[in-house]
Design a protein around this motif. Structure first.
Motif, PDB file in Angstrom:
ATOM      1  N   ILE A   7      38.028  42.573  44.116  1.00 34.65           N
ATOM      2  CA  ILE A   7      38.842  43.654  44.249  1.00 34.65           C
ATOM      3  C   ILE A   7      38.193  44.967  43.669  1.00 34.65           C
ATOM      4  O   ILE A   7      37.610  44.937  42.612  1.00 34.65           O
ATOM      5  CB  ILE A   7      40.508  43.412  43.371  1.00 34.65           C
ATOM      6  CG1 ILE A   7      40.803  42.171  43.843  1.00 34.65           C
ATOM      7  CG2 ILE A   7      41.084  44.889  43.532  1.00 34.65           C
ATOM      8  CD1 ILE A   7      41.339  42.226  45.285  1.00 34.65           C
ATOM      9  N   HIS A   8      38.152  45.862  44.522  1.00 34.70           N
ATOM     10  CA  HIS A   8      37.514  47.392  44.022  1.00 34.70           C
ATOM     11  C   HIS A   8      38.767  48.337  43.835  1.00 34.70           C
ATOM     12  O   HIS A   8      39.670  48.170  44.637  1.00 34.70           O
ATOM     13  CB  HIS A   8      36.478  47.566  45.041  1.00 34.70           C
ATOM     14  CG  HIS A   8      35.474  46.795  45.295  1.00 34.70           C
ATOM     15  ND1 HIS A   8      34.387  47.025  46.323  1.00 34.70           N
ATOM     16  CD2 HIS A   8      34.914  46.003  44.518  1.00 34.70           C
ATOM     17  CE1 HIS A   8      33.622  46.214  45.948  1.00 34.70           C
ATOM     18  NE2 HIS A   8      33.610  45.359  45.010  1.00 34.70           N
ATOM     19  N   ASN A  38      35.717  39.731  31.116  1.00 34.23           N
ATOM     20  CA  ASN A  38      34.990  38.535  31.970  1.00 34.23           C
ATOM     21  C   ASN A  38      35.148  38.782  33.520  1.00 34.23           C
ATOM     22  O   ASN A  38      34.292  38.539  34.187  1.00 34.23           O
ATOM     23  CB  ASN A  38      35.755  37.262  31.487  1.00 34.23           C
ATOM     24  CG  ASN A  38      35.276  36.645  30.313  1.00 34.23           C
ATOM     25  OD1 ASN A  38      34.371  36.801  29.696  1.00 34.23           O
ATOM     26  ND2 ASN A  38      36.194  35.833  29.580  1.00 34.23           N
ATOM     27  N   GLY A  39      36.145  39.162  34.039  1.00 34.84           N
ATOM     28  CA  GLY A  39      36.448  39.650  35.051  1.00 34.84           C
ATOM     29  C   GLY A  39      35.857  40.960  35.990  1.00 34.84           C
ATOM     30  O   GLY A  39      35.883  41.256  37.082  1.00 34.84           O
ATOM     31  N   ASN A  40      35.154  41.647  35.130  1.00 34.34           N
ATOM     32  CA  ASN A  40      34.650  42.918  35.498  1.00 34.34           C
ATOM     33  C   ASN A  40      33.400  42.843  36.218  1.00 34.34           C
ATOM     34  O   ASN A  40      32.374  42.115  35.672  1.00 34.34           O
ATOM     35  CB  ASN A  40      34.527  43.946  34.265  1.00 34.34           C
ATOM     36  CG  ASN A  40      34.057  45.283  34.729  1.00 34.34           C
ATOM     37  OD1 ASN A  40      32.734  45.521  34.774  1.00 34.34           O
ATOM     38  ND2 ASN A  40      34.761  46.094  35.041  1.00 34.34           N
ATOM     39  N   PHE A  58      34.791  54.190  40.240  1.00 32.86           N
ATOM     40  CA  PHE A  58      34.694  52.714  41.063  1.00 32.86           C
ATOM     41  C   PHE A  58      34.647  51.758  40.313  1.00 32.86           C
ATOM     42  O   PHE A  58      33.516  51.496  39.466  1.00 32.86           O
ATOM     43  CB  PHE A  58      33.651  53.388  41.918  1.00 32.86           C
ATOM     44  CG  PHE A  58      33.244  52.267  43.043  1.00 32.86           C
ATOM     45  CD1 PHE A  58      34.323  51.496  43.622  1.00 32.86           C
ATOM     46  CD2 PHE A  58      31.878  51.952  43.330  1.00 32.86           C
ATOM     47  CE1 PHE A  58      34.077  50.603  44.694  1.00 32.86           C
ATOM     48  CE2 PHE A  58      31.564  50.917  44.241  1.00 32.86           C
ATOM     49  CZ  PHE A  58      32.701  50.299  45.037  1.00 32.86           C
ATOM     50  N   GLU A  59      35.462  50.861  40.305  1.00 33.00           N
ATOM     51  CA  GLU A  59      35.572  49.540  39.584  1.00 33.00           C
ATOM     52  C   GLU A  59      35.499  48.435  40.267  1.00 33.00           C
ATOM     53  O   GLU A  59      36.092  48.410  41.545  1.00 33.00           O
ATOM     54  CB  GLU A  59      36.599  49.655  38.680  1.00 33.00           C
ATOM     55  CG  GLU A  59      37.085  50.925  37.743  1.00 33.00           C
ATOM     56  CD  GLU A  59      38.301  51.080  37.317  1.00 33.00           C
ATOM     57  OE1 GLU A  59      38.871  49.990  36.519  1.00 33.00           O
ATOM     58  OE2 GLU A  59      38.770  52.219  37.477  1.00 33.00           O
ATOM     59  N   GLY A  60      34.739  47.477  39.975  1.00 31.17           N
ATOM     60  CA  GLY A  60      35.021  46.073  40.579  1.00 31.17           C
ATOM     61  C   GLY A  60      35.325  44.990  39.715  1.00 31.17           C
ATOM     62  O   GLY A  60      34.828  44.921  38.738  1.00 31.17           O
ATOM     63  N   TYR A  61      36.275  44.108  40.199  1.00 37.48           N
ATOM     64  CA  TYR A  61      36.889  42.851  39.623  1.00 37.48           C
ATOM     65  C   TYR A  61      36.649  41.696  40.402  1.00 37.48           C
ATOM     66  O   TYR A  61      36.708  41.682  41.353  1.00 37.48           O
ATOM     67  CB  TYR A  61      38.290  43.349  38.967  1.00 37.48           C
ATOM     68  CG  TYR A  61      38.342  44.386  38.072  1.00 37.48           C
ATOM     69  CD1 TYR A  61      38.209  44.402  36.734  1.00 37.48           C
ATOM     70  CD2 TYR A  61      38.537  45.793  38.448  1.00 37.48           C
ATOM     71  CE1 TYR A  61      38.186  45.470  36.038  1.00 37.48           C
ATOM     72  CE2 TYR A  61      38.286  46.702  37.869  1.00 37.48           C
ATOM     73  CZ  TYR A  61      38.289  46.592  36.507  1.00 37.48           C
ATOM     74  OH  TYR A  61      38.323  47.688  35.547  1.00 37.48           O
ATOM     75  N   LEU A  95      43.445  50.018  45.612  1.00 36.21           N
ATOM     76  CA  LEU A  95      42.855  48.916  45.575  1.00 36.21           C
ATOM     77  C   LEU A  95      42.382  48.406  46.659  1.00 36.21           C
ATOM     78  O   LEU A  95      43.349  48.380  47.823  1.00 36.21           O
ATOM     79  CB  LEU A  95      43.857  48.000  44.769  1.00 36.21           C
ATOM     80  CG  LEU A  95      44.331  48.051  43.406  1.00 36.21           C
ATOM     81  CD1 LEU A  95      45.365  47.083  42.982  1.00 36.21           C
ATOM     82  CD2 LEU A  95      43.364  48.194  42.477  1.00 36.21           C
ATOM     83  N   ALA A  96      41.234  47.890  46.845  1.00 40.18           N
ATOM     84  CA  ALA A  96      40.692  47.519  48.143  1.00 40.18           C
ATOM     85  C   ALA A  96      39.898  46.145  47.912  1.00 40.18           C
ATOM     86  O   ALA A  96      39.525  46.016  46.972  1.00 40.18           O
ATOM     87  CB  ALA A  96      39.641  48.474  48.821  1.00 40.18           C
ATOM     88  N   THR A  97      39.518  45.462  49.084  1.00 37.61           N
ATOM     89  CA  THR A  97      38.702  44.363  49.061  1.00 37.61           C
ATOM     90  C   THR A  97      37.638  44.593  50.227  1.00 37.61           C
ATOM     91  O   THR A  97      37.998  45.090  51.237  1.00 37.61           O
ATOM     92  CB  THR A  97      39.347  42.925  49.214  1.00 37.61           C
ATOM     93  OG1 THR A  97      38.539  42.101  48.908  1.00 37.61           O
ATOM     94  CG2 THR A  97      40.001  43.010  50.534  1.00 37.61           C
TER      95      THR A  97
END
Length: 102
Positions: A7-8, A38-40, A58-61, A95-97
């Motif tokens: 998920i971004h 942990n999920g970042n 801009f974040e990614g999980y 939120l996007a994928t």
């Protein structure tokens, strides 16, 4: 079936005039804590060239659960919601994928 893709998070923050340095200083802590999760996957902060009072995050999980854990963390609640949001004129979050091409 549950989403198995990362998920971004795309966030655009319009900072109140005169508060950009305060927000950037607070974001340093948020960044440093976020990348420990942990999920970042990543956490980057961008400042608009055209409007320096506009920040783009801009974040990614790894999963939706990781995003939820991030948002429920004590530092997010205290710093982002408690200290940064009052300094924002506007806040948009998407939120996007990633789209996988064949």
């Amino acid at each position: 079936m549950k989403n198995q893709n990362p998920i971004h998070v795309f966030a655009t923050w319009k900072v109140i005039e005169g508060q950009i340095e305060n927000v950037l200083n607070l974001l340093k802590t948020v960044h440093d804590e976020s990348v420990k999760e942990n999920g970042n996957l990543f956490y980057t902060i961008h400042q608009s060239i055209a409007d320096p009072n506009t920040l783009l995050l801009f974040e990614g999980y790894t999963s939706e659960e990781a995003v939820t854990e991030h948002r429920n963390s004590a530092y997010f609640q205290e710093i982002v919601l408690g200290q940064i949001v009052p300094l924002l004129q506007n806040r948009e979050i998407v939120l996007a994928t990633p789209v996988a091409y064949l």
